[in-house]
Scaffold this motif. Structure first.
Motif, PDB file in Angstrom:
ATOM      1  N   ILE A  61      24.193  40.716  23.846  1.00 39.27           N
ATOM      2  CA  ILE A  61      23.364  40.999  25.016  1.00 39.27           C
ATOM      3  C   ILE A  61      24.172  40.807  26.303  1.00 39.27           C
ATOM      4  CG2 ILE A  61      21.381  40.199  26.367  1.00 39.27           C
ATOM      5  CD1 ILE A  61      19.977  39.590  23.725  1.00 39.27           C
ATOM      6  N   TYR A  62      24.919  39.726  26.356  1.00 36.49           N
ATOM      7  CA  TYR A  62      25.741  39.446  27.543  1.00 36.49           C
ATOM      8  C   TYR A  62      26.735  40.583  27.794  1.00 36.49           C
ATOM      9  CZ  TYR A  62      28.597  36.710  30.815  1.00 36.49           C
ATOM     10  OH  TYR A  62      29.273  36.265  31.933  1.00 36.49           O
ATOM     11  N   THR A  63      27.360  41.072  26.717  1.00 35.92           N
ATOM     12  CA  THR A  63      28.353  42.145  26.855  1.00 35.92           C
ATOM     13  C   THR A  63      27.708  43.460  27.278  1.00 35.92           C
ATOM     14  OG1 THR A  63      29.665  41.079  25.117  1.00 35.92           O
ATOM     15  CG2 THR A  63      30.217  43.350  25.658  1.00 35.92           C
ATOM     16  N   VAL A  64      26.530  43.747  26.718  1.00 38.24           N
ATOM     17  CA  VAL A  64      25.860  45.019  27.013  1.00 38.24           C
ATOM     18  C   VAL A  64      25.329  45.062  28.437  1.00 38.24           C
ATOM     19  CG1 VAL A  64      23.846  46.429  26.438  1.00 38.24           C
ATOM     20  CG2 VAL A  64      25.290  45.528  24.610  1.00 38.24           C
ATOM     21  N   VAL A  65      24.731  43.965  28.903  1.00 41.95           N
ATOM     22  CA  VAL A  65      24.091  43.980  30.224  1.00 41.95           C
ATOM     23  C   VAL A  65      25.100  43.857  31.363  1.00 41.95           C
ATOM     24  CG1 VAL A  65      21.944  43.025  29.317  1.00 41.95           C
ATOM     25  CG2 VAL A  65      23.657  41.484  30.296  1.00 41.95           C
ATOM     26  N   LYS A  66      26.347  43.538  31.030  1.00 40.32           N
ATOM     27  CA  LYS A  66      27.390  43.465  32.058  1.00 40.32           C
ATOM     28  C   LYS A  66      28.429  44.544  31.766  1.00 40.32           C
ATOM     29  CE  LYS A  66      26.972  38.582  33.319  1.00 40.32           C
ATOM     30  NZ  LYS A  66      26.863  38.786  34.767  1.00 40.32           N
ATOM     31  N   PRO A  67      28.196  45.758  32.258  1.00 37.62           N
ATOM     32  CA  PRO A  67      29.078  46.879  31.908  1.00 37.62           C
ATOM     33  C   PRO A  67      30.516  46.693  32.354  1.00 37.62           C
ATOM     34  CG  PRO A  67      27.559  47.485  33.670  1.00 37.62           C
ATOM     35  CD  PRO A  67      27.093  46.169  33.139  1.00 37.62           C
ATOM     36  N   ASN A  68      30.750  45.874  33.372  1.00 36.35           N
ATOM     37  CA  ASN A  68      32.109  45.641  33.845  1.00 36.35           C
ATOM     38  C   ASN A  68      32.774  44.446  33.179  1.00 36.35           C
ATOM     39  OD1 ASN A  68      32.007  47.791  35.710  1.00 36.35           O
ATOM     40  ND2 ASN A  68      30.948  46.498  37.206  1.00 36.35           N
ATOM     41  N   PHE A  69      32.055  43.776  32.273  1.00 38.42           N
ATOM     42  CA  PHE A  69      32.580  42.597  31.589  1.00 38.42           C
ATOM     43  C   PHE A  69      33.789  42.981  30.742  1.00 38.42           C
ATOM     44  CE2 PHE A  69      32.310  39.737  27.775  1.00 38.42           C
ATOM     45  CZ  PHE A  69      32.680  38.567  28.420  1.00 38.42           C
ATOM     46  N   GLY A  70      34.952  42.411  31.074  1.00 41.08           N
ATOM     47  CA  GLY A  70      36.162  42.684  30.321  1.00 41.08           C
ATOM     48  C   GLY A  70      36.828  44.004  30.615  1.00 41.08           C
ATOM     49  N   ALA A  71      36.347  44.719  31.635  1.00 39.65           N
ATOM     50  CA  ALA A  71      36.963  46.006  31.975  1.00 39.65           C
ATOM     51  C   ALA A  71      38.350  45.798  32.573  1.00 39.65           C
ATOM     52  CB  ALA A  71      36.073  46.780  32.942  1.00 39.65           C
TER      53      ALA A  71
ATOM     54  N   VAL B 219      37.752  36.744  26.871  1.00 37.21           N
ATOM     55  CA  VAL B 219      37.263  37.511  28.033  1.00 37.21           C
ATOM     56  C   VAL B 219      36.424  36.626  28.948  1.00 37.21           C
ATOM     57  CG1 VAL B 219      35.827  39.465  28.771  1.00 37.21           C
ATOM     58  CG2 VAL B 219      37.281  39.685  26.752  1.00 37.21           C
ATOM     59  N   ARG B 220      35.495  35.880  28.363  1.00 40.87           N
ATOM     60  CA  ARG B 220      34.538  35.109  29.163  1.00 40.87           C
ATOM     61  C   ARG B 220      35.166  33.897  29.846  1.00 40.87           C
ATOM     62  NH1 ARG B 220      32.286  32.655  32.155  1.00 40.87           N
ATOM     63  NH2 ARG B 220      30.097  31.996  32.302  1.00 40.87           N
ATOM     64  N   PHE B 221      35.971  33.136  29.126  1.00 45.50           N
ATOM     65  CA  PHE B 221      36.464  31.865  29.653  1.00 45.50           C
ATOM     66  C   PHE B 221      37.873  31.931  30.229  1.00 45.50           C
ATOM     67  CE2 PHE B 221      33.389  30.712  26.263  1.00 45.50           C
ATOM     68  CZ  PHE B 221      32.421  30.171  27.089  1.00 45.50           C
ATOM     69  N   PHE B 222      38.660  32.941  29.790  1.00 38.72           N
ATOM     70  CA  PHE B 222      40.021  33.052  30.303  1.00 38.72           C
ATOM     71  C   PHE B 222      40.216  34.279  31.180  1.00 38.72           C
ATOM     72  CE2 PHE B 222      40.156  30.588  26.388  1.00 38.72           C
ATOM     73  CZ  PHE B 222      40.856  29.461  26.806  1.00 38.72           C
TER      74      PHE B 222
END
Length: 254
Positions: free
Chosen positions: A115-125, A167-170
């Motif tokens: 859910i976190y990855t889907v709702v944040k489209p720029n996450f890890g871009a 991706v999330r923490f680093f």
């Protein structure tokens, strides 16, 4: 084992190597195939043979990433060392902590991750601003310890959790996170084999045959990930997370 079973195992190893190289989760494909093809073998032998096949694909994918992009070794190596040690501890914990206690928690965490990855489209871009060196290495040791313990104890989705953590923490992008996760995955696979090989829980001929196809799948997966970048890795990551949720959900509630 029949010829049909062998063909199924080799095909599973090929696809598992591809999936693992991009987004983790190859065990979701390879372990069930081994369980079907080798019903008379113990779970320990199935898992040991799976690790033998997987370590070659993971190692080759890690090398391909390292040759093409600058891997964050300051994060990956401390995490890999901690993961190796704690993967052993996770394997030992199987004896006193029932896996049925862990499965619902892992299922919930996977749902949150997806859910976190889907709702944040720029996450890890793209990569974000990195932490200071010493705090980053301490966090890498902690992440490696937690994920290594999980991989040794339970396993499903460990590679995907590693990518998400990087991706999330680093603040890595998905492509570099996938490359770093392969280094840690190689370490946990090596730790598992150090546990399974001396106890005789490896089918060498089957495992090495699968390893050849796992390598081929890993090379293809790494090539596509490097060619298409973080967006491709993110898309495969979401698909793999959904499949893991479906599989663990079935195992938990069926």
């Amino acid at each position: 084992m029949t010829e049909v079973d062998l063909i199924m195992l080799l095909a599973a190893a090929l696809f598992a190597g591809f999936v693992d190289a991009v987004a983790g989760g190859g065990g979701l494909i390879q372990v069930p195939a081994l369980l079907v093809a080798l019903p008379a073998e113990s779970p320990a032998t199935v898992f040991g043979t799976n690790k033998l096949a997987s370590i070659f694909g993971t190692g080759n994918a890690a090398l391909r990433y390292a040759r093409r992009i600058a891997l964050p070794w300051g994060i990956a190596l401390p995490a890999a060392i901690a993961a190796f040690v704690f993967s052993f501890a996770g394997a030992a914990a199987v004896a006193w902590l029932p896996k049925d206690v862990v499965r619902p928690l892992v299922l919930a965490l996977l749902v949150v991750v997806m859910i976190y990855t889907v709702v944040k489209p720029n996450f890890g871009a793209v990569a974000g601003e990195r932490l200071a060196t010493h705090p980053e290495r301490r966090l890498a040791l902690l992440a490696g310890a937690v994920l290594g313990f999980y991989d040794g104890f339970f396993g499903p989705g460990a590679g995907s959790f590693m990518i998400f953590a990087f991706v999330r923490f680093f603040r890595l992008d998905f492509l570099h996170a996938s490359g770093a996760a392969k280094v840690v995955n190689f370490s946990t696979n090596a730790a598992a084999l150090a546990y399974f090989v001396p106890s005789g829980h490896v089918l060498w001929i089957t495992g090495l045959a699968m390893a050849l196809f796992n390598i081929a799948g890993a090379l293809l997966g790494a090539r596509l990930a490097l060619r298409h970048g973080s967006g491709f890795v993110r898309g495969v990551f979401i698909v793999v997370a959904a499949l893991l949720i479906a599989r663990l959900g079935y195992d938990t509630f069926a």
